[in-house]
Design a protein around this motif. Sequence first.
Motif, short mmCIF file in Angstrom:
data_model
loop_
_atom_site.label_atom_id
_atom_site.label_comp_id
_atom_site.label_asym_id
_atom_site.label_seq_id
_atom_site.Cartn_x
_atom_site.Cartn_y
_atom_site.Cartn_z
N UNK A 154 36.00 39.30 35.43
CA UNK A 154 37.18 39.65 36.94
C UNK A 154 38.29 38.83 35.85
N UNK A 155 39.62 39.72 36.07
CA UNK A 155 41.23 40.21 36.05
C UNK A 155 41.96 40.13 37.31
N UNK A 156 42.16 38.65 37.71
CA UNK A 156 43.09 38.78 39.00
C UNK A 156 44.61 39.53 38.69
N UNK A 157 45.57 40.31 39.02
CA UNK A 157 46.88 41.14 39.02
C UNK A 157 47.97 40.08 38.82
N UNK A 158 48.83 40.21 37.54
CA UNK A 158 49.51 39.28 37.61
C UNK A 158 49.53 37.86 36.45
N UNK A 159 48.09 37.84 36.32
CA UNK A 159 47.64 36.01 35.33
C UNK A 159 47.09 37.17 33.93
N UNK A 160 47.85 36.79 32.97
CA UNK A 160 47.60 36.64 31.53
C UNK A 160 46.01 36.00 31.67
N UNK A 161 45.23 37.29 31.07
CA UNK A 161 43.97 36.88 31.30
C UNK A 161 43.28 37.14 29.70
N UNK A 162 42.60 36.65 28.96
CA UNK A 162 41.37 36.77 27.73
C UNK A 162 40.10 36.90 28.18
N UNK A 163 39.46 38.54 27.94
CA UNK A 163 38.38 38.66 28.78
C UNK A 163 37.51 39.08 27.76
N UNK A 164 36.23 38.41 28.23
CA UNK A 164 34.96 39.14 27.32
C UNK A 164 35.17 40.18 26.86
N UNK A 165 34.27 40.23 26.53
CA UNK A 165 33.35 41.91 26.49
C UNK A 165 32.33 42.18 26.86
N UNK A 166 32.72 42.22 28.28
CA UNK A 166 31.34 42.04 29.06
C UNK A 166 31.36 44.00 29.80
N UNK A 167 30.45 44.73 30.66
CA UNK A 167 30.47 45.55 30.45
C UNK A 167 31.60 46.31 31.82
N UNK A 168 32.16 45.07 32.24
CA UNK A 168 32.70 46.00 33.38
C UNK A 168 34.25 44.59 33.82
N UNK A 169 34.89 45.70 33.55
CA UNK A 169 36.39 44.73 34.72
C UNK A 169 36.42 44.61 36.08
N UNK A 170 36.55 44.04 37.09
CA UNK A 170 36.78 43.80 38.38
C UNK A 170 37.65 43.13 38.53
N UNK A 171 38.82 44.31 38.97
CA UNK A 171 39.74 43.70 38.87
C UNK A 171 40.73 43.31 40.27
N UNK A 172 41.13 42.55 41.01
CA UNK A 172 41.05 41.64 42.15
C UNK A 172 42.52 41.52 41.91
N UNK A 173 42.77 40.96 43.48
CA UNK A 173 44.62 40.22 44.01
C UNK A 173 44.32 38.92 44.32
#
Length: 191
Positions: A154-173
């Motif tokens: 999950x990647x939250x809007x406006x939050x600098x995030x390190x992402x793992x190599x997941x198959x999909x990214x969920x965008x949230x606010x």
Amino acid sequence: DRSQDPWIEPAPRLYVSPWRDHYDASRLFLPDLIHRLRVKGDPVAVVPNRLMTIVTGSDDLPMLELMLELCRRGLTQDRPVSAIPLRLEGQRWYTWQPELEHPSLIEFAHLRLQELADAYAVQKQLLERQGEARFLATYSAALTPTEPGFSYATWTEGVETLLPSAERIAFVRSRADGGLEPLGLAPFEKV
């Protein structure tokens, strides 16, 4: 020289390493040893723990089902290694996932996702201990009993995030009440 012992054959065309000398997985680097086994299709191997390597054929559904059962049991023993199957093509091993038309083998996909989630959790913990300043997203698995599932972060809007190599990214606010508002889902490669 030790690797010349005959494999244990709990069922026709299903082989379990007999050595139990902590080098069972290393014998995958001896492809000629594996090619001697009589299997249907390409050899498929899984190494659930350091004392067990299991081999059968890619085209042998009954033996793949039995391999899955042995793998499940092997993962509960001391020093688990991996539930991710490998397929030997020529002289090289590749990670392998059974075809989706074999619903009895979906648990291979589930075991793979769980193994990766566990590995990412350890990495996340290590990075947090080192004082990583950015937010570290969690590698999660979406599983159902009848489908292979998928991994996501999950990647939250406006939050600098390190992402793992997941198959999909969920965008949230973030919402005012502290909850999260879903915005969309996209494949990792596209993100």
